[in-house]
Scaffold this active site. Structure first.
Site, mmCIF file in Angstrom:
data_model
loop_
_atom_site.group_PDB
_atom_site.id
_atom_site.type_symbol
_atom_site.label_atom_id
_atom_site.label_comp_id
_atom_site.label_asym_id
_atom_site.label_seq_id
_atom_site.Cartn_x
_atom_site.Cartn_y
_atom_site.Cartn_z
ATOM 1 C CG ASP A 228 -2.318 0.439 0.818
ATOM 2 O OD1 ASP A 228 -2.426 1.631 0.500
ATOM 3 O OD2 ASP A 228 -3.269 -0.355 0.806
ATOM 4 C CG HIS A 259 -5.304 3.559 0.962
ATOM 5 N ND1 HIS A 259 -4.802 2.334 0.606
ATOM 6 C CD2 HIS A 259 -6.603 3.561 0.604
ATOM 7 C CE1 HIS A 259 -5.763 1.621 0.049
ATOM 8 N NE2 HIS A 259 -6.864 2.348 0.026
ATOM 9 C CB SER A 424 -9.157 -0.210 -0.483
ATOM 10 O OG SER A 424 -9.604 0.963 0.093
#
Lengths: 1067, 199
Positions: A228, A259, A424
């Site tokens: 990520d 994220h 996600s």
């Protein structure tokens, strides 16, 4: 061809509205309370508010809710009701208008007011094939009370809740898959109405991970890789970050977006917003820059490192549409072949179908879709079949499972928690669950990508009213997966585990159309999961065993399958067709396909041993008599090309954020609404996945060609001419093709470092013109756009072409439109009058078919559609199938003299286009590409039936669970079964979900992590200051006064300090 | 009282202070160490900085007996064990080694490999790379490993792991990111990337 470009991620600092912040606020009632901000409800002196919900219902007279079998547009719904009520005489009824934003979208219910003759009309309504049920309308009164209450628990560790969220536009390339919580749509698909508010809660606790924690499983010893945006070094939530590596061109390991931190937190956070497996070994791979850029080459190197490090579970909350990125796809196969369990997000491109993202759409990867806390499929969650197999085959079922992905709380960038939405988010929920599950298994040898996937899908709970291309096998159930995994024996299994083409809505679209003799076979693409080993094979051939008592002999079955099942999986494509003897029969037929899978036995002592596993695939189909020719429509799939592999530009040039035509152009992907509409009108739609030379035209009324990009074999052109002379009709929905505009929409792709020039326009007009030239027809290279009214319907022409040539005895309708070509090229606006958009033509030969042309396909395509024109399609089908010329069109004032096309040259193919690279028809040649030799038509070899005189089990689904697992035998200690998944919002609780609350006794306090050096430092400082004080005192004392016999120190101090202050030091 | 008096002794306090200081420094340094480890993976090494490669080359003859073998795990039908034998999956022994006596097994084979060190079958690439005479080539490569490979090849422990890692497709194998430079021979043990073929 393309890869991943950055995408725009806007951080929306959207704080939810705060309701009732006052401590002593009296009871108030709002019909729909906004989700409460828990932070605000924790009042300073720790008194808390309790929320009381009351509700009452009463039946509304004369109003009824009509529930349909699927989602239909407002017009289709009203058509159904009126057709159902047509037979009941003089019924006074009307549809109650619902003016809300949802009314623009297809819905599955309608509120109808019926004042007379209610009983009989209700019965007739219920008989309609598309109406599921009719129930009286109820009025629900809800009231909400807040009461003040002092609680025992007062949490000092007040976390700051950050309602930060981010929103992404449609990912162009591989992108991280998260979005704003604004996508929090209730789709109304839950089976019963519940007075529940979705509140962000601890996802690990909702999934009952605490049961496994209490048993001592916390993910220890499992290596998890998070691919990520990185993770900052001293994040307080993580205690076992083994390694961080950077694979991007940015010189940092830290997360700049949040994220990666969030994803890692959902998997392994140990405090505040608890992750699933806090003791797992985290390996952070930074493969995505802060600008959301990543390259295939970064992934390749990073994946190699993950293989070297013997990672067990890998989460990839990243995806893109390019499943033909061979280096990447091969690498993912290699990764899973090395026993890395890969979990990936299915994509955020819903609710459109055909939007699955790679790598989640691979058989060896666990693809995860999102739901909200009310068990509705999240609107953003990508869905639809895989499109790798088109045009010849049929897509596989994906996602594999779904789990919470909307408003889930996880670790914030630096500290604290935030809530985020997107697949996600759902992906790490599964990755965390998989990590936790892997740590519970004693014999780790048994855990591999296939066995884990088998356990997850066999234990998943099916959501009611949702089809398998949206929910896969259903919702993740951690505890049942634990039970299955801990009694697992290596074996093969199938996904889906049975084929029931009558089961609605789960087996949509199969259940939406029965099969009949002479039709194209229904293909079900089943995935074989092989838990026995990375490689396997199918022994002999799959066997088709029809059940004689259940008319199994009326069905022919052909099976094709992967020659080698590698890695861990393979396909089993089952084509079902009707035997000739059932040509006019109606009923249900059943049987099963039996497959034996063999794998080399690696742990066996005998070195020549092979493990085998036999699985049965029950098959149940509904057969109807062959419908008449006029009712049968053939959809041309063979000539639809798409991205990937080539750059096929969008059909609507206004949609600048979505440059590619990538949804497959299939009736079950982005032409799904059109398919549903045609079915509701009683047409049977079949798909042609082979050249035009490969079908029997005498069976079909109309050949439907929409937005075709492919070229045509010369043999196809002659065959089509012959077919149309013999009564087949043709409808073509074309699209734009203008070489200047195509040159204009080329772009430099940063990711592939090359120029991208489209290989066709929206459609391949020059090729279409070759096909229809024989009737004196042609499309132009004009590019038009605009709103207009046709036959009392509002229409929108989004980037379409016009008709350049048409036979003079045909009917041509023209409209006034804007010249979009001029707008694209020179940014000028010009209005063009009398643009021929629609043409209808009856071929002159005796019994000859009819041809209808329309210049734009956007109004029947689900992607970017603004106004649908299904009415026009109906009218055209009436014309082509029944030769009924629609009067609203023929008597229109817009009817013009057919154009002869002599004034302008016809469009030519773009010089130097690379269509031959992606075409099934063209091949490279010196000079211009030439057509290849016509390929042989696909031939199915029907399996030789081995009839059985037995009866199928009544419930195919329940029957087909993992073979060796008896769910009742594995008992969980202390399982608090049936915890409510969503609880009514009670503010007293709202602070509580952040505290681990003894879930992992001791650990929380033990691992204070970075606070220890702090304490040491403070301690050292105190000691140091004491010394300094002592030293200064000692110095200031005259030497002579230093006593031989030490007096107690405190007396000295007292004496010394009294003049300065009244306080005694209390060291 | 004795205890209190003891506490006031300067040397006692000194010891307490010293211990605290040592503890403080050690825990701080531990943090630093971790950071340094992260950094080394990140920062570009100086060109003159030579990495100490911990490669142990197994140079013995093929008859050397070992009880357990690592192998290449992933193969569809073929596998390579750490002694460089390539065999079919069915000829794999329980200990992970290839059955040397099986007709399909052979050691250090370079089938499908081109002169530039690129092969079309991964297992043969690994086997070929395990040939003892490839050692100078590999050492040369390691000493000037490309930037992007530092993470990978600093973690490699021995010859077998090096060959497994080196033969995999990597950032060197692609053109335009999503196409192989040479789809036919993409697994390379040598230094040069696969030969660039036009799309």
């Amino acid at each position: 061809m393309i890869v991943r470009l950055c995408l725009l991620v806007a951080f929306l600092g959207c704080r939810l509205p705060v309701v009732g912040t006052e401590e002593d606020s009296g009871p108030f009632s709002t019909p729909f309370p906004s989700p409460l901000n828990a932070d605000a409800l924790l009042s300073p002196n720790c008194s808390q508010l309790t929320l009381k919900l009351d509700f009452s219902t009463k039946v509304v007279k004369h109003e009824y809710i009509v529930v349909f079998n699927g989602y239909f547009t407002a017009k289709a719904r009203s058509d159904f009701i009126s057709s159902a009520l047509r037979d009941v005489d003089a019924v006074n009824w009307r549809i109650v208008r619902r003016d809300n934003p949802a009314s623009d979208y297809p819905s599955d219910f309608e509120v109808v007011e019926i004042r007379q003759d209610t009983r009989s009309s209700l019965l007739t309504l219920q008989d309609h094939p598309y109406i599921k049920r009719v129930t009286p309308q109820r009025m629900v009164l809800r009231s909400l009370k807040l009461t003040d209450r002092n609680t025992l628990h007062c949490f000092d560790t007040r976390w700051v809740q950050k309602w930060q969220s981010w929103q992404s536009s449609r990912p162009l390339r591989r992108t991280s898959l998260s979005l704003g919580s604004g996508f929090w749509h209730a789709t109304g698909r839950h089976s019963s109405r519940r007075l529940l508010r979705a509140i962000p809660r601890h996802v690990a606790q909702i999934l009952q991970a605490d049961v496994l924690w209490q048993m001592g499983h916390t993910g220890s010893g499992v290596k998890v890789a998070v691919f990520d945006t990185g993770l900052s070094e001293k994040h307080p939530h993580f205690k076992n970050v083994k390694e961080r590596t950077n694979w991007t061109n940015e010189k940092t390991l830290d997360d700049g977006l949040g994220h990666g931190t969030f994803v890692a937190g959902v998997i392994a956070s140990m405090r505040e917003c608890q992750g699933f497996a806090p003791d797992s070994e985290l390996h952070i791979f930074r493969v995505f820059t802060n600008n959301q850029v990543s390259y295939t080459s970064w992934f390749l190197d990073a994946f190699n490192y993950a293989i070297l490090k013997k990672i067990d579970v890998l989460n990839l909350s990243i995806g893109g549409p390019d499943f033909m990125d061979h280096p990447f796809v091969d690498k993912v196969w290699e990764l899973t072949a090395n026993k890395v369990i890969m979990v990936s997000a299915i994509g955020n491109d819903g609710p459109l179908y055909g939007t699955l993202n790679n790598p989640a759409d691979q058989m060896d990867v666990i693809g995860v879709g999102g739901i909200d806390f009310e068990d509705n499929i999240a609107r953003f969650s990508s869905r639809g079949m895989t499109t790798w197999e088109l045009p010849g085959g049929y897509g596989r079922v994906k996602p594999d499972i779904v789990t919470y992905g909307s408003g889930v709380r996880g670790s914030g960038l630096k500290e604290g928690c935030r809530s985020l939405s997107g697949t996600s988010v759902a992906s790490p929920v599964v990755a965390g669950a998989v990590t936790l599950l892997a740590s519970t298994v004693l014999n780790r040898e048994l855990v591999n990508p296939a066995s884990m996937k088998q356990a997850l899908i066999a234990s998943a709970r099916r959501l009611p009213g949702v089809n398998m291309f949206e929910q896969g096998h259903g919702k993740l159930d951690l505890l049942r997966a634990y039970q299955i995994l801990n009694s697992y024996k290596p074996q093969a299994s199938l996904s889906p585990s049975y084929i029931d083409l009558t089961e609605c809505p789960y087996m949509w679209p199969y259940c939406s159309q029965p099969i009949y003799y002479g039709g194209m076979p229904a293909i079900v693409n089943v995935t074989i999961l092989n838990g026995m080993g990375v490689t396997g094979r199918i022994v002999d051939k799959p066997i088709w065993q029809p059940y004689l008592p259940q008319n199994g002999d009326y069905v022919d079955v052909a099976v094709s399958y992967s020659p080698v099942l590698w890695p861990w999986a393979g396909y089993l494509a089952v084509s079902v067709s009707v035997a000739k003897k059932a040509a006019s029969w109606e009923g249900i037929a059943q049987g099963h396909v039996m497959v034996t899978v063999a794998s080399p036995a690696e742990n066996d002592v005998s070195n020549t041993g092979e493990m085998t596993s036999t699985v049965k695939l029950p098959v149940k189909v509904k057969i109807v008599p062959t419908p008449p020719r006029s009712k049968r429509i053939l959809w041309d799939q063979y000539h639809n090309l798409r991205y990937p592999p080539g750059y096929f530009p969008r059909d609507n040039l206004r949609m600048k954020n979505d440059p590619l035509d990538w949804n497959g152009d299939h009736i079950h992907t982005n032409f799904r609404d059109m398919y549903q509409h045609l079915r509701s009108m009683g047409y049977f739609v079949e798909v042609l996945g082979a050249p035009i030379t490969c079908f029997d035209a005498s069976q079909y009324g109309t050949l439907l060609m929409v937005d075709s990009e492919e070229e045509y074999f010369p043999e196809e052109i002659t065959k089509l001419k012959r077919d149309i002379d013999n009564g087949l009709s043709l409808i073509i929905f074309s699209d734009w093709y203008n070489t200047s505009v195509m040159r204009k929409v080329k772009f430099y792709d940063e990711n592939t470092r090359q120029w991208w020039m489209p290989d066709t326009g929206g459609a391949n007009v020059p090729a279409l013109n070759d096909l229809i030239a024989v009737w004196g027809m042609a499309f132009s290279d004009g590019l038009y756009e605009g709103d207009f009214t046709m036959a009392d319907h509002d229409m929108y022409y989004a980037s379409g072409c016009s008709i350049a040539r048409f036979p003079e005895d045909g009917i041509v309708i023209a409209q006034t439109l804007k010249d979009q070509g001029l707008e694209v090229l020179k940014q000028e606006t010009a209005v063009v009058e009398n643009v021929p958009v629609l043409g209808l033509y009856q071929t002159p030969s005796d019994g000859g078919g009819r041809i209808a042309l329309y210049g734009d396909s956007n109004c029947i395509d689900d992607s970017h559609r603004q106004k649908d024109c299904f009415w026009l399609l109906d009218a055209l089908l009436q014309y082509t199938s029944y030769s009924m010329t629609p009067p609203s069109l023929t008597h229109s004032k817009n009817r013009v003299v057919p154009p002869t096309g002599t004034d302008r040259p016809l469009p030519q193919r773009l010089e130097g286009n690379h269509l031959y690279r992606y075409s099934k028809v063209l091949e490279a040649h010196l000079g211009d590409p030439k057509p290849r030799p016509l390929p042989a038509c696909p031939h199915l070899s029907w399996a030789k039936p081995q009839p059985l005189n037995e009866t199928a089990p009544s419930n195919l689904w329940k029957h087909q669970k993992l073979l060796s697992v008896d769910m009742d035998k594995v008992v969980l200690p202390n399982v608090r079964l049936y915890r409510p998944q969503v609880r009514p919002l009670s503010p007293g609780e709202s602070g509580a979900w952040d505290i681990p609350g003894g879930i992992m006794p001791g650990r929380y306090n033990q691992e204070v992590g970075q606070t220890i050096p702090m304490f040491a430092f403070l301690g050292a400082m105190v000691v140091l200051s004491f010394f300094v004080v002592q030293l200064t005192k000692a110095k200031s004392k005259p030497k002579r006064r230093k006593p031989r016999v030490k007096r107690p120190l405190y007396l000295q101090q007292q004496q010394q300090q009294t003049p300065h202050s009244g306080k005694n030091p209390t060291v | 009282m004795v205890f209190r008096r003891l506490l006031r002794k300067r040397w006692v306090l000194g010891v307490v202070f010293g211990l605290s200081l040592i503890y403080f420094l050690s825990s701080t340094l531990k943090q630093e160490e971790r950071t340094i480890r992260d950094r080394t993976l990140l920062e570009v090494r100086d060109s003159d900085h030579h990495i100490q490669w911990k490669i142990k080359f197994i140079l013995g003859n093929s008859s050397r007996q070992i009880s357990q073998c690592r192998n290449s795990i992933q193969g569809k039908s073929l596998l390579t064990d750490e002694l460089g034998y390539v065999c079919e999956r069915k000829d794999l022994l329980v200990n992970g080694c290839c059955n040397v006596n099986a007709p399909s097994s052979s050691q250090h084979v370079c089938t499908s490999c081109l002169a530039n060190g690129c092969c079309s079958i991964y297992e043969y690439c690994v086997s070929c790379c395990l040939q003892p005479d490839k050692q100078p080539l590999l050492e040369h490569f390691l000493n000037r490993a490309a930037e992007g490979f530092q993470n990978l090849f600093t973690a490699v422990e021995d010859h077998f792991e090096l060959c497994l890692a080196k033969c995999r497709t990597s950032s060197q194998s692609v053109q335009h990111e999503n196409t192989y430079r040479n789809p036919q021979a993409k697994y390379c043990y040598g230094e040069s990337p696969p030969e660039l073929l036009p799309i």
